[in-house]
Enzyme design. Structure first.
Site, PDB file in Angstrom:
ATOM      1  N   THR A 122       0.827  -1.208   0.000  1.00 28.24           N
ATOM      2  CA  THR A 122       0.000   0.000   0.000  1.00 28.24           C
ATOM      3  C   THR A 122       0.863   1.259   0.000  1.00 28.24           C
ATOM      4  OG1 THR A 122      -1.502   1.266   1.413  1.00 28.24           O
ATOM      5  CG2 THR A 122      -0.099  -0.309   2.525  1.00 28.24           C
ATOM      6  N   ASP A 123       0.287   2.349  -0.515  1.00 31.92           N
ATOM      7  CA  ASP A 123       1.009   3.630  -0.450  1.00 31.92           C
ATOM      8  C   ASP A 123       1.080   4.156   0.984  1.00 31.92           C
ATOM      9  OD1 ASP A 123      -1.653   4.386  -0.113  1.00 31.92           O
ATOM     10  OD2 ASP A 123      -1.605   6.011  -1.586  1.00 31.92           O
ATOM     11  N   GLU A 124       0.302   3.558   1.885  1.00 35.10           N
ATOM     12  CA  GLU A 124       0.303   4.050   3.269  1.00 35.10           C
ATOM     13  C   GLU A 124       1.633   3.798   3.986  1.00 35.10           C
ATOM     14  OE1 GLU A 124      -3.080   3.241   5.650  1.00 35.10           O
ATOM     15  OE2 GLU A 124      -4.456   3.894   4.106  1.00 35.10           O
ATOM     16  N   TYR A 149      -1.669  -0.797  11.080  1.00 33.24           N
ATOM     17  CA  TYR A 149      -1.815  -1.456   9.774  1.00 33.24           C
ATOM     18  C   TYR A 149      -0.652  -1.123   8.847  1.00 33.24           C
ATOM     19  CZ  TYR A 149      -3.180  -1.813   4.854  1.00 33.24           C
ATOM     20  OH  TYR A 149      -3.172  -2.066   3.503  1.00 33.24           O
ATOM     21  N   LYS A 153       2.437  -3.407   7.126  1.00 37.68           N
ATOM     22  CA  LYS A 153       2.662  -3.537   5.679  1.00 37.68           C
ATOM     23  C   LYS A 153       4.093  -3.076   5.338  1.00 37.68           C
ATOM     24  CE  LYS A 153       0.170  -4.695   2.885  1.00 37.68           C
ATOM     25  NZ  LYS A 153      -0.167  -6.060   2.364  1.00 37.68           N
TER      26      LYS A 153
HETATM   27  P1  NAD Z   1      -9.586  -7.580   2.200  1.00 35.11           P
HETATM   28  O1  NAD Z   1      -9.569  -7.304   3.660  1.00 35.11           O
HETATM   29  O2  NAD Z   1     -10.835  -7.349   1.419  1.00 35.11           O
HETATM   30  O3  NAD Z   1      -9.153  -9.098   1.930  1.00 35.11           O
HETATM   31  C1  NAD Z   1      -8.087  -9.715   2.589  1.00 35.11           C
HETATM   32  C2  NAD Z   1      -8.164 -11.216   2.318  1.00 35.11           C
HETATM   33  O4  NAD Z   1      -7.047 -11.848   2.956  1.00 35.11           O
HETATM   34  C3  NAD Z   1      -9.435 -11.855   2.886  1.00 35.11           C
HETATM   35  O5  NAD Z   1     -10.005 -12.734   1.942  1.00 35.11           O
HETATM   36  C4  NAD Z   1      -8.940 -12.617   4.105  1.00 35.11           C
HETATM   37  O6  NAD Z   1      -9.733 -13.757   4.423  1.00 35.11           O
HETATM   38  C5  NAD Z   1      -7.522 -12.985   3.668  1.00 35.11           C
HETATM   39  N1  NAD Z   1      -6.616 -13.222   4.805  1.00 35.11           N
HETATM   40  C6  NAD Z   1      -6.394 -12.407   5.858  1.00 35.11           C
HETATM   41  N2  NAD Z   1      -5.510 -12.979   6.710  1.00 35.11           N
HETATM   42  C7  NAD Z   1      -5.164 -14.164   6.149  1.00 35.11           C
HETATM   43  C8  NAD Z   1      -4.280 -15.209   6.539  1.00 35.11           C
HETATM   44  N3  NAD Z   1      -3.593 -15.146   7.696  1.00 35.11           N
HETATM   45  N4  NAD Z   1      -4.135 -16.270   5.734  1.00 35.11           N
HETATM   46  C9  NAD Z   1      -4.847 -16.352   4.564  1.00 35.11           C
HETATM   47  N5  NAD Z   1      -5.703 -15.417   4.161  1.00 35.11           N
HETATM   48  C10 NAD Z   1      -5.863 -14.330   4.940  1.00 35.11           C
HETATM   49  O7  NAD Z   1      -8.379  -6.743   1.622  1.00 35.11           O
HETATM   50  P2  NAD Z   1      -8.167  -6.007   0.224  1.00 35.11           P
HETATM   51  O8  NAD Z   1      -8.675  -4.634   0.325  1.00 35.11           O
HETATM   52  O9  NAD Z   1      -8.615  -6.905  -0.864  1.00 35.11           O
HETATM   53  O10 NAD Z   1      -6.563  -5.919   0.211  1.00 35.11           O
HETATM   54  C11 NAD Z   1      -5.752  -6.932  -0.364  1.00 35.11           C
HETATM   55  C12 NAD Z   1      -4.312  -6.511  -0.334  1.00 35.11           C
HETATM   56  O11 NAD Z   1      -4.155  -5.271  -1.010  1.00 35.11           O
HETATM   57  C13 NAD Z   1      -3.753  -6.287   1.080  1.00 35.11           C
HETATM   58  O12 NAD Z   1      -2.428  -6.773   1.120  1.00 35.11           O
HETATM   59  C14 NAD Z   1      -3.781  -4.772   1.243  1.00 35.11           C
HETATM   60  O13 NAD Z   1      -2.796  -4.348   2.153  1.00 35.11           O
HETATM   61  C15 NAD Z   1      -3.484  -4.322  -0.173  1.00 35.11           C
HETATM   62  N6  NAD Z   1      -3.980  -2.987  -0.532  1.00 35.11           N
HETATM   63  C16 NAD Z   1      -5.302  -2.665  -0.369  1.00 35.11           C
HETATM   64  C17 NAD Z   1      -5.754  -1.414  -0.784  1.00 35.11           C
HETATM   65  C18 NAD Z   1      -7.214  -1.020  -0.657  1.00 35.11           C
HETATM   66  O14 NAD Z   1      -7.555   0.135  -0.956  1.00 35.11           O
HETATM   67  N7  NAD Z   1      -8.117  -1.895  -0.244  1.00 35.11           N
HETATM   68  C19 NAD Z   1      -4.849  -0.489  -1.334  1.00 35.11           C
HETATM   69  C20 NAD Z   1      -3.505  -0.854  -1.473  1.00 35.11           C
HETATM   70  C21 NAD Z   1      -3.088  -2.102  -1.089  1.00 35.11           C
HETATM   71  O1  TDX Z   2     -16.766   5.980   7.860  1.00 34.61           O
HETATM   72  C1  TDX Z   2     -15.682   6.457   7.491  1.00 34.61           C
HETATM   73  N1  TDX Z   2     -15.535   7.825   7.407  1.00 34.61           N
HETATM   74  C2  TDX Z   2     -14.382   8.424   7.013  1.00 34.61           C
HETATM   75  O2  TDX Z   2     -14.311   9.666   6.961  1.00 34.61           O
HETATM   76  C3  TDX Z   2     -14.547   5.634   7.131  1.00 34.61           C
HETATM   77  C4  TDX Z   2     -14.647   4.140   7.204  1.00 34.61           C
HETATM   78  C5  TDX Z   2     -13.390   6.260   6.714  1.00 34.61           C
HETATM   79  N2  TDX Z   2     -13.296   7.612   6.666  1.00 34.61           N
HETATM   80  C6  TDX Z   2     -12.058   8.238   6.161  1.00 34.61           C
HETATM   81  C7  TDX Z   2     -10.741   7.699   6.697  1.00 34.61           C
HETATM   82  C8  TDX Z   2      -9.809   7.838   5.503  1.00 34.61           C
HETATM   83  O3  TDX Z   2      -9.258   9.140   5.459  1.00 34.61           O
HETATM   84  O4  TDX Z   2     -12.035   7.950   4.756  1.00 34.61           O
HETATM   85  C9  TDX Z   2     -10.712   7.676   4.286  1.00 34.61           C
HETATM   86  C10 TDX Z   2     -10.685   6.282   3.677  1.00 34.61           C
HETATM   87  O5  TDX Z   2     -10.843   5.371   4.758  1.00 34.61           O
HETATM   88  P1  TDX Z   2     -10.761   3.768   4.543  1.00 34.61           P
HETATM   89  O6  TDX Z   2     -11.769   3.377   3.525  1.00 34.61           O
HETATM   90  O7  TDX Z   2     -10.796   3.141   5.891  1.00 34.61           O
HETATM   91  O8  TDX Z   2      -9.348   3.602   3.833  1.00 34.61           O
HETATM   92  P2  TDX Z   2      -7.838   4.027   4.273  1.00 34.61           P
HETATM   93  O9  TDX Z   2      -7.711   4.100   5.735  1.00 34.61           O
HETATM   94  O10 TDX Z   2      -7.452   5.216   3.445  1.00 34.61           O
HETATM   95  O11 TDX Z   2      -7.038   2.718   3.779  1.00 34.61           O
HETATM   96  C11 TDX Z   2      -7.381   2.063   2.522  1.00 34.61           C
HETATM   97  O12 TDX Z   2      -6.456   2.408   1.525  1.00 34.61           O
HETATM   98  C12 TDX Z   2      -5.144   1.921   1.694  1.00 34.61           C
HETATM   99  C13 TDX Z   2      -7.435   0.553   2.712  1.00 34.61           C
HETATM  100  O13 TDX Z   2      -8.349   0.232   3.752  1.00 34.61           O
HETATM  101  C14 TDX Z   2      -6.074  -0.005   3.005  1.00 34.61           C
HETATM  102  O14 TDX Z   2      -6.125  -1.424   3.079  1.00 34.61           O
HETATM  103  C15 TDX Z   2      -5.146   0.425   1.909  1.00 34.61           C
HETATM  104  O15 TDX Z   2      -3.836  -0.005   2.179  1.00 34.61           O
END
Ligand code: NAD
Ligand code: TDX
Length: 333
Positions: A122-124, A149, A153
């Site tokens: 992630t960019d975080e 988190y 990462k």
């Molecule tokens: P998600 O939470 O929707 O899915 C995570 C999946 O991983 C789930 O299916 C869960 O059951 C599985 N999992 C968790 N722990 C596990 C373990 N110990 N063994 C096997 N499986 C396990 O997450 P997502 O949003 O799809 O994110 C996927 C990846 O992308 C993550 O590595 C996250 O850090 C990265 N990422 C997400 C975002 C975003 O905006 N959602 C952005 C950048 C990077």
């Molecule tokens: O109810 C809400 N109200 C609100 O203002 C929630 C759930 C979030 N927020 C804010 C927090 C953040 O600034 O919105 C922004 C986005 O929040 P999230 O959807 O929780 O995402 P963020 O914390 O930015 O992280 C996401 O992007 C990077 C993913 O959850 C991560 O897995 C990924 O790495």
């Protein structure tokens, strides 16, 4: 490449990637390893054609199981992680286990069998930018994670870098911006807001809502991962982003407007502790070196499709929403 192992393939992005592969690379067999935590759903993979997919319910921290699966794979794409910042603040322990210890086991299996690995991050990991900062994150930006988190990462990325350098593991890393699209867990901002409005409840904006995120459609994340997996240079990191910065207030108001609700129809709630102010990436390396381009460049259109998906799939999100809102209530947000 004939056999691909995808960890976390039952989650939001992992399942999108598996569907992307099924559509674009139908000759490839995919094995999904997923623990089916609260965020994973077997049904997220329902669209994959018969014969393409083997599903294994299991934990990436199970080194014996991983070893067995990696021995049969030509490449691994590692999505599995605990992913929600708010959960990491209330209980960081599962994040250390899944994201740090889990990635360690993935790396050890890749090393033992000399299997190509792509690590999803992630960019975080870079922390945040000032609102008026003229530069965005690049592959050279220092790691400054803010939350439990993002720090786990960051730790997982550093393990990958060390295993590349010390053991010659053939790995790449990508750091992507905020994804949106169908099947995202209802705890995250966009689905939480849409489903609150579908339930005639007021969505919640953290703090003053000036925080900025750089949004990408999940389909574009999947296509970028495929390019890096197949054409990226070993040992390299690629940032993935579509250049779509929006403040949380703008996102909230775009959803309210698209759903026919008044622009002030949300509540402001207390801010997330350690809340990153702004994240945004410069994806020039991915674009110039690998020729990748996002397909979803109209955020309003992508949002409208996402809203329609949640409107049409209430049985998918309703039980998760109740559980997620109970967790939020316990956290006071
Ligand atoms: P998600 O939470 O929707 O899915 C995570 C999946 O991983 C789930 O299916 C869960 O059951 C599985 N999992 C968790 N722990 C596990 C373990 N110990 N063994 C096997 N499986 C396990 O997450 P997502 O949003 O799809 O994110 C996927 C990846 O992308 C993550 O590595 C996250 O850090 C990265 N990422 C997400 C975002 C975003 O905006 N959602 C952005 C950048 C990077
Ligand atoms: O109810 C809400 N109200 C609100 O203002 C929630 C759930 C979030 N927020 C804010 C927090 C953040 O600034 O919105 C922004 C986005 O929040 P999230 O959807 O929780 O995402 P963020 O914390 O930015 O992280 C996401 O992007 C990077 C993913 O959850 C991560 O897995 C990924 O790495």
């Amino acid at each position: 490449m004939r056999n691909l192992l995808v960890t976390g393939g039952a989650g939001f992005i992992g399942s999108n990637f598996v569907q992307w592969v099924a559509e674009h690379e139908p000759g490839l067999h995919v094995t999904v390893l997923d623990k089916l935590t609260y965020a994973g759903r077997r049904e997220n993979l329902a669209g994959a054609p018969d014969g393409l997919l083997t599903f294994v319910e299991g934990d990436i921290c199970d080194g014996v199981l991983l070893d067995e699966l990696v021995a049969r794979a030509d490449a691994i794409v590692h999505f599995a992680a605990e992913t929600h910042n708010d959960n990491s603040i209330s209980d960081p322990a599962p994040f250390v286990r899944a994201n740090v210890e889990g990635t360690f086991h993935v790396l050890e299996a890749a090393r033992a069998h000399d299997v190509r690995l792509h690590h999803i991050s992630t960019d975080e990991v870079f922390g945040d930018l000032a609102l008026d900062d003229p530069v965005r994150f690049t592959e050279e930006s220092p790691y400054r994670p803010s939350s439990p988190y993002s720090s786990t990462k960051a730790a997982s990325d550093l393990l990958v870098r060390a295993w590349v350098r010390t053991y010659g593991v053939r790995a790449t890393i990508s750091n992507c911006t905020n994804n949106y699209g169908p099947r995202q867990h209802v705890e995250k901002l966009i689905p939480r807001t849409i489903t609150a409005l579908l339930c005639n409840e007021r969505p919640k904006l953290y703090g003053d809502g000036r925080n900025v995120r750089d949004w990408i459609h999940v389909d574009d994340h999947s296509s970028a991962v495929w390019e890096i997996l197949t054409r990226g240079r070993i040992g390299e990191t690629y940032l993935i982003g579509a250049g779509c910065e929006k403040s949380n207030r703008e996102v909230m108001q775009a959803i309210l407007s698209a759903m026919g609700c008044p622009g002030d129809g949300f509540d402001r709630v207390s801010d997330r502790p350690g809340h990153d102010l702004r994240s945004a990436v410069d994806a020039s390396k991915l674009r110039c070196e690998l020729g990748w381009e996002p397909m979803h460049t109209d955020f309003s259109a992508g949002l409208a499709e996402t809203i329609a998906w949640y409107r049409d799939h209430e049985s998918w999100w309703r039980p998760d929403r109740e559980a997620a809102e109970r967790r939020y209530a316990a956290q006071g947000s």
